[in-house]
Design a protein around this motif. Structure first.
Motif, PDB file in Angstrom:
ATOM      1  N   ALA A 372      14.371 -16.634  37.408  1.00 36.54           N
ATOM      2  CA  ALA A 372      14.031 -17.309  36.154  1.00 36.54           C
ATOM      3  C   ALA A 372      14.620 -18.712  36.089  1.00 36.54           C
ATOM      4  O   ALA A 372      14.101 -19.577  35.393  1.00 36.54           O
ATOM      5  N   ASN A 373      15.698 -18.952  36.822  1.00 39.48           N
ATOM      6  CA  ASN A 373      16.332 -20.269  36.762  1.00 39.48           C
ATOM      7  C   ASN A 373      15.576 -21.338  37.534  1.00 39.48           C
ATOM      8  O   ASN A 373      15.899 -22.509  37.448  1.00 39.48           O
ATOM      9  N   ALA A 374      14.602 -20.918  38.337  1.00 40.02           N
ATOM     10  CA  ALA A 374      13.921 -21.897  39.187  1.00 40.02           C
ATOM     11  C   ALA A 374      12.613 -22.380  38.568  1.00 40.02           C
ATOM     12  O   ALA A 374      11.888 -23.165  39.168  1.00 40.02           O
ATOM     13  N   PHE A 403      14.919 -16.126  26.864  1.00 43.10           N
ATOM     14  CA  PHE A 403      15.311 -14.849  26.259  1.00 43.10           C
ATOM     15  C   PHE A 403      16.318 -14.177  27.170  1.00 43.10           C
ATOM     16  O   PHE A 403      16.047 -13.955  28.346  1.00 43.10           O
ATOM     17  N   ARG A 404      17.478 -13.881  26.651  1.00 47.54           N
ATOM     18  CA  ARG A 404      18.536 -13.218  27.420  1.00 47.54           C
ATOM     19  C   ARG A 404      18.798 -13.908  28.765  1.00 47.54           C
ATOM     20  O   ARG A 404      18.528 -13.352  29.828  1.00 47.54           O
ATOM     21  N   GLN A 405      19.298 -15.104  28.693  1.00 45.24           N
ATOM     22  CA  GLN A 405      19.596 -15.839  29.926  1.00 45.24           C
ATOM     23  C   GLN A 405      20.646 -15.102  30.750  1.00 45.24           C
ATOM     24  O   GLN A 405      21.643 -14.608  30.217  1.00 45.24           O
ATOM     25  N   LYS A 406      20.388 -15.027  32.041  1.00 47.97           N
ATOM     26  CA  LYS A 406      21.305 -14.268  32.893  1.00 47.97           C
ATOM     27  C   LYS A 406      22.410 -15.167  33.416  1.00 47.97           C
ATOM     28  O   LYS A 406      22.166 -16.278  33.861  1.00 47.97           O
ATOM     29  N   LYS A 407      23.622 -14.637  33.359  1.00 47.17           N
ATOM     30  CA  LYS A 407      24.753 -15.367  33.953  1.00 47.17           C
ATOM     31  C   LYS A 407      24.783 -15.073  35.446  1.00 47.17           C
ATOM     32  O   LYS A 407      24.252 -14.070  35.904  1.00 47.17           O
ATOM     33  N   LEU A 408      25.468 -15.971  36.164  1.00 49.88           N
ATOM     34  CA  LEU A 408      25.594 -15.714  37.604  1.00 49.88           C
ATOM     35  C   LEU A 408      26.466 -14.475  37.806  1.00 49.88           C
ATOM     36  O   LEU A 408      27.482 -14.293  37.152  1.00 49.88           O
ATOM     37  N   LYS A 409      26.033 -13.627  38.729  1.00 46.31           N
ATOM     38  CA  LYS A 409      26.792 -12.400  39.004  1.00 46.31           C
ATOM     39  C   LYS A 409      27.921 -12.718  39.979  1.00 46.31           C
ATOM     40  O   LYS A 409      27.825 -13.682  40.757  1.00 46.31           O
ATOM     41  N   SER A 410      28.963 -11.897  39.936  1.00 42.05           N
ATOM     42  CA  SER A 410      29.959 -12.025  40.999  1.00 42.05           C
ATOM     43  C   SER A 410      30.458 -10.639  41.393  1.00 42.05           C
ATOM     44  O   SER A 410      30.402  -9.700  40.616  1.00 42.05           O
ATOM     45  N   VAL A 411      30.888 -10.544  42.641  1.00 39.47           N
ATOM     46  CA  VAL A 411      31.316  -9.257  43.206  1.00 39.47           C
ATOM     47  C   VAL A 411      32.692  -9.455  43.819  1.00 39.47           C
ATOM     48  O   VAL A 411      32.933 -10.448  44.494  1.00 39.47           O
ATOM     49  N   GLN A 412      33.597  -8.511  43.543  1.00 34.90           N
ATOM     50  CA  GLN A 412      34.932  -8.599  44.155  1.00 34.90           C
ATOM     51  C   GLN A 412      35.101  -7.562  45.243  1.00 34.90           C
ATOM     52  O   GLN A 412      34.684  -6.407  45.074  1.00 34.90           O
ATOM     53  N   LEU A 413      35.694  -7.976  46.340  1.00 31.13           N
ATOM     54  CA  LEU A 413      36.001  -7.010  47.402  1.00 31.13           C
ATOM     55  C   LEU A 413      37.065  -7.587  48.329  1.00 31.13           C
ATOM     56  O   LEU A 413      37.453  -8.750  48.157  1.00 31.13           O
TER      57      LEU A 413
END
Lengths: 790, 336
Positions: A372-374, A403-413
């Protein structure tokens, strides 16, 4: 997904050969199924200029064309052409005599209705670049006469055909594949240059009303004026063709081009849709029952609430994300357009397209999910192309809030986790490098841990395992070592049914039976037929497939016998002189209401007999079945009964465990079986319950046995089983049936009595006493008459 | 005397066996039974024997004489018969023992596969073919809108709209783990169904075997090792390659290719000129699937793969039509 390599090269300056690059893609998870090279014909066909077009004197639909084929204007040839679009001053693709076209035809001088033709002006199919046969290819005016058509068409060196896995919707675009290519070749990604949209002040405001914001999380509309609909430049047409999309006109081609480049589907409406209304309103809403629309495929569709539509103030003008309507289509007279870019919900779009039975390039992209950001970049690219190639002017612009803008996801490991999961320690530096190349942002957090921020185009990355996969695929899974699982010393338990099945199969083949496999489904006729298993009841209570391949495969079998019958029939017909013996070991499905069905394992089989002697045939098959039970230590516990004297039903504890049946000739006729046959079935599920698995050893006797053969006459209705049961004596070790033969109104049965004591040798007197008792018993109980003493 | 008589009988029998003509027989008869023959000579000596034993010797003498006469008569009869050459045997004629049947090649192949894995400590588990959507899809992380769930791919049952014919053996992963705890190594061969039009390489009915292991510290390289061991056992010396791929129930997922058995990697129609055959999908069991098994993915990991048996079997025997397995045609079945 197709990727023309010279398009890719615009975004990534890779050095690899097409084959090397294809390997890099394939071994990182984007499988190149095929590399398509341009047809050889493109090297021999040249650019020509149409000097003159004259009607063929003897044919209405043919044109005689004079084409200049060299920069020297005197060099020209005359060609007879059937295409309706050939016109004076066009640059066209000319195949001279001797050239072999993509369809395999080699051109020779021909006379067409009295006019000589010395070559051919080519259509797409003749050059192997498309399917169109009607119109000739028209090249750009700038093309140099005599030049190879390959360069004039800007044909790619190769086109990759990808099999993109469904988790990577971002790779359904050239930019997405370019990102992968850049990471794999460690080159910089050069994104297409786009201009920021100018602020629009002038022009009419476009009203956009999104009624279902879950279905459409953002809608952008651009009003573009000063449009001239025409053919697109050749390079753009070529890229579309190479990507598998048919060029239509510059307006539509640009929407398709941007969709291919960015993965964002676009649609162009004729701006009349808003001009006809005082205050233009584009509405995104659910379809209503009773609404109809004719789409661009010229078919009329009935809409419903499953469909999301784009509507003007009254009527739907497109099915959102699927296809545009005819009423708002761009035509040759279009002067202004509304360009739509929107984000439609994957599942809603899928259901909408499915309800209409349509799949389009647009709907598949929405289904898979788009970034959606592109959307903005795609709009900017498209507007830029309209300005540059069409000379259009942006006069109106509307963008709904997201509508409901998505934030960037992040993953920890942790680094350790990565190494342990893969089975190979990969250095921190390498992990950073792999992930950064793919657009991830890697930040150390705490000791040995990282936080990986996922770029917005990677919809598939959510958990540590996803990051581990990224590291593994960048490292190259094919380069990973093979290891053995750490030792586990437990001996796995046996699956008893497997062992039983295996033993049964071995017994069956030792008798000469061949194992067959049949389907688990049968027809309504089979369901109603006489050959249902004895191990279930109720003909009509079957599991039924909702969407069978054919009506022959509608019901889940409750018996294997119909298949045995068909196999007997077929094989006897094919090979009437041989004995046919077949069996199957498989499942039957017994419904149990709301519980999952009982899946019983059955062995069923059948064989043909040389002669139609009921008792012999029945006893042969009975012997086969009995021997199986004997093998598992079950013999004396079985009782036999018969319903119609063509069958034997073997029971254990009043439960049927096996049946044997010799077919009547009318039943054979039903299956067109041309020989006497018998069938049997054994329930392995039931056998498994009673099978002890062990055979008890009896000491080999140390004292001799005394054997006596006796022969009696009995009335016909006396069964051997009852005789055998009646005879008993403490010294009697066993009774063996010897033979039986029919006499007028009676039968003679001979059997052998074996006497033995465990602790001594029997005396003649002892045995004689017993035999006399037995004789007496048979006389009184069965009215038997002794025949002779052996 | 008795011994002499007996050895005379023995000698005579040996000599008789060697006689091949009437002339020889006559002479032998004269030698033994003639008036001045050996038996007569012995008989004359009977008077030298003490009276007590004379009677017994006489009896023996008579018996020997009788036996000799029978033997000579028998031999004479034999010589009268036409002479045959030594009995000949045509050992190239077909044997006459009862014919054996044969086990279906799919069974044979499944047994082969199972035996390889049981050697590696895998337990065999049977699974059900009618399955709920929950076990066939949901618990395996196959989303509600996944195309595999379309009616054109999956057989649904009328009796209950939650039921399907399993599309893979992966349902066994969840079924087996209901009453087991890691460490486990499980193999489960069985029949699967897909709603697709059939042709030489597609069948709506087919066999798969699910193979999975769950333990502490199972690694991606263990999957690679297990697959290589398996394929080497099965096909001998073959090249295997691994590519990242995607299947909803694993992460990471690997596609496994094997060098083409037909052309040995040179390129042929079977491998579409690539020299490689796409064999199977595999991967590390997805953490969500582990959780659905009530297993903590932070402690345990596992791998899983589920190749189609039909294709492996067809490659092994060089069978060109997948449908042949299910037709009950002896022209096919007799070949195994």
């Amino acid at each position: 997904m197709k990727l023309p390599l010279n398009w890719l090269k615009e975004y990534v300056k890779f050095q690899q050969s097409p084959e090397e690059l294809a390997n890099l893609f394939t071994f990182s998870g984007s499988e190149v199924e095929k590399i398509i090279y341009p047809d050889k014909v493109l090297n021999s066909v040249i650019v020509g200029k149409v000097l003159l077009c004259e009607k063929h004197p003897n044919a209405d639909k043919l044109t005689v064309v004079k084409v200049q084929i060299s920069e020297n204007p005197k060099k020209s040839i005359s060609v007879v052409c059937g295409a309706p679009n050939v016109k004076k001053d066009q640059k066209v693709a000319v195949a001279l005599l001797g050239v072999t076209l993509a369809n395999g035809v080699t051109l020779e001088k021909t006379e067409i209705r009295g006019v000589v033709s010395r070559g051919m002006i080519c259509a797409e199919d003749e050059l192997g670049i498309g399917d169109d046969h009607t119109n000739v290819i028209v090249l750009d005016n700038g093309a140099r006469i005599g030049q190879k058509v390959k360069s004039a068409l800007a044909v790619s060196r190769a086109v990759f055909d990808f099999e993109i896995t469904p988790n990577r919707p971002d790779c359904f675009s050239i930019v997405g594949l370019a990102r992968e290519a850049a990471a794999l070749t460690k080159k910089q990604l050069i994104l297409p240059k786009v201009k920021n949209l100018p602020l629009i002040k002038e022009g009419k405001e476009i009203g956009v009303l999104v009624k279902d914001r879950r279905a459409c999380s953002q809608y952008i509309a651009c009003h573009l004026a000063d449009i001239t609909v025409s053919k697109s430049p050749v390079w753009l047409e070529t890229r579309l063709r190479e990507s598998g999309i048919k060029p239509i006109n510059n307006i539509v081609d640009i929407t398709n081009y941007v969709m291919l480049a960015c993965g964002q589907p676009l649609h162009a409406f004729d701006a009349n849709i808003i001009k006809n209304h005082k205050r233009a309103v584009i509405t995104v809403r659910k379809g209503e029952r009773g609404e109809k629309i004719t789409l661009l495929d010229d078919k009329e569709y009935a809409l419903g609430s499953k469909n999301i539509v784009i509507a003007d103030t009254k009527n739907p003008i497109a099915v959102a994300g699927v296809m545009g309507g005819v009423s708002s289509a761009v035509s040759s007279n279009t002067k202004e357009i509304i360009l739509e870019a929107a984000i439609f919900h994957p599942v809603i779009t899928r259901k909408s397209a499915q309800s209409l039975g349509i799949r389009t390039d647009s709907s598949t992209r929405f289904e898979k999910g788009i970034n959606a950001n592109a959307i903005k970049q795609a709009v900017e690219m498209a507007v830029g192309l309209y300005q540059e190639l069409v000379g259009a002017r942006l006069v109106g612009y509307k963008e709904t809030p997201v509508f409901r803008q998505k934030k960037l996801k992040s993953v920890q490991l942790s680094y350790q986790e990565i190494g342990e999961a893969i089975g190979l320690k990969i250095s921190k530096k390498k992990i950073h490098e792999h992930l950064t190349l793919l657009g991830f942002e890697v930040k150390p957090v705490g000791i040995g841990k990282i936080r990986v921020t996922v770029p917005d185009w990677r919809l598939d990355i959510n958990i540590p395992a996803d990051i581990i996969e990224e590291v593994a695929r960048m490292h190259g899974v094919n380069k990973l070592p093979a290891t053995n699982m750490r030792v586990d010393v437990t001996v796995p338990p046996q699956e008893p049914m497997r062992a039983l099945s295996s033993a049964i199969r071995n017994i069956m083949i030792s008798y000469g039976f061949y194992e067959l496999y049949s389907y688990s489904f049968y027809s309504d006729k089979d369901r109603r037929g006489d050959f249902l298993s004895m191990f279930c009841d109720g003909r009509f209570n079957h599991l039924e497939v909702d969407n069978p391949l054919s009506s022959e495969q509608r019901f889940l079998r409750k018996s294997i016998l119909p298949f045995i019958m068909r196999s007997l029939s077929k094989n006897i017909a094919l090979d009437p002189d041989s004995g046919i013996m077949v069996f199957e070991l498989g499942r039957i499905f017994i419904p149990r209401g709301n519980k999952l069905p009982k899946e019983d394992i059955i062995t069923a089989g059948g064989m043909s007999f040389a002669k139609d002697i009921l008792q012999n045939n029945l006893l042969y098959l009975k012997g086969v079945v009995e021997n199986i039970f004997k093998k598992f230590g079950i013999k004396d516990e079985l009782t036999a009964r018969s319903v119609n004297e063509r069958d034997v039903i073997l029971e254990y504890n009043n439960e049927v465990i096996a049946t044997i049946y010799i077919l009547r000739s009318v039943e054979r006729d039903m299956y067109k079986i041309k020989k006497p046959v018998g069938i049997f079935e054994i329930s392995l599920t039931r056998l498994l319950k009673i099978e002890s698995g062990k055979k008890a050893f009896h000491t080999i006797p140390s004292y001799p046995a005394v054997t006596r053969d006796l022969s009696f006459e009995f009335a016909n209705d006396i069964l051997w089983g009852s005789i055998e049961k009646a005879i008993s004596s403490p010294l009697l070790e066993s009774i063996n049936f010897l033979n039986q033969y029919q006499m007028p109104n009676k039968k003679s049965i001979a059997f052998r009595l074996i006497f033995r004591a465990e602790d001594r040798t029997l005396t003649a007197e002892e045995v004689e006493q017993d035999i006399n008792k037995i004789k007496q018993l048979l006389k009184t109980k069965f009215n038997a008459k002794i025949r002779r003493k052996k | 005397m008795k011994e002499k008589l007996n050895s005379l009988l023995e000698e005579a029998n040996i000599a008789l066996a060697r006689v091949n003509s009437f002339k020889e027989l006559e002479r032998l008869n004269y030698d033994y039974l003639g008036r001045k023959g050996r038996l007569s000579m012995l008989a004359k000596k009977i008077t030298d024997i003490p009276e007590k034993e004379r009677k017994e010797c006489g009896a023996v003498l008579n018996r020997v004489k009788q036996k000799l006469q029978i033997a000579f008569a028998g031999r004479k009869k034999q010589l009268e018969k036409p002479v045959f050459p030594k009995e000949r045997v045509d050992y190239t004629l077909p044997g006459t023992a009862p014919k054996l049947g044969a086990i279906h090649p799919l069974t044979t192949f499944i047994n082969k596969i199972v035996s390889i894995f049981t050697k590696m400590g895998f337990e065999v588990v049977e699974g059900n073919e009618v399955e709920t959507q929950e076990y066939n899809f949901d618990l395996l992380n196959v989303q509600k809108n996944h195309p595999a769930r379309d009616a054109q791919d999956t057989f649904y049952l009328n009796n209950n709209d939650r039921w399907v014919l399993r599309t893979h053996t992966s349902n066994v992963q969840l079924r087996a783990m209901k009453n087991r705890k890691p460490p486990v190594r499980i193999i489960s061969p069985g029949r699967c169904y897909r709603n697709e039009a059939t042709d030489a390489s597609h069948e709506a009915t087919f066999y798969q075997f699910e193979c999975f292991a769950i333990d502490k510290g199972i690694r991606l390289t263990d999957l690679i090792g297990t697959l290589k061991t398996f394929l080497t056992f099965l096909y001998g010396d073959v090249n295997v390659r691994f590519r990242p791929s995607y299947f909803p129930f694993v992460e990471p997922g690997l596609e496994v290719d094997m060098s083409c058995l037909i052309c040995k990697g040179g390129g042929c129609s079977v491998c579409k000129q690539t020299g490689w055959l796409e064999l199977l999908g595999s991967g590390m069991i997805h953490p969500k699937v582990l959780k659905n098994m009530k297993i903590d993915p932070k402690i345990y990991s596992g791998f899983a793969f589920g190749p189609g048996v039909d294709r492996l079997m067809m490659l092994y025997y060089g069978i060109n039509d997948i449908r042949l397995s299910y037709q009950g045609d002896l022209r096919f079945l007799r070949q195994f």
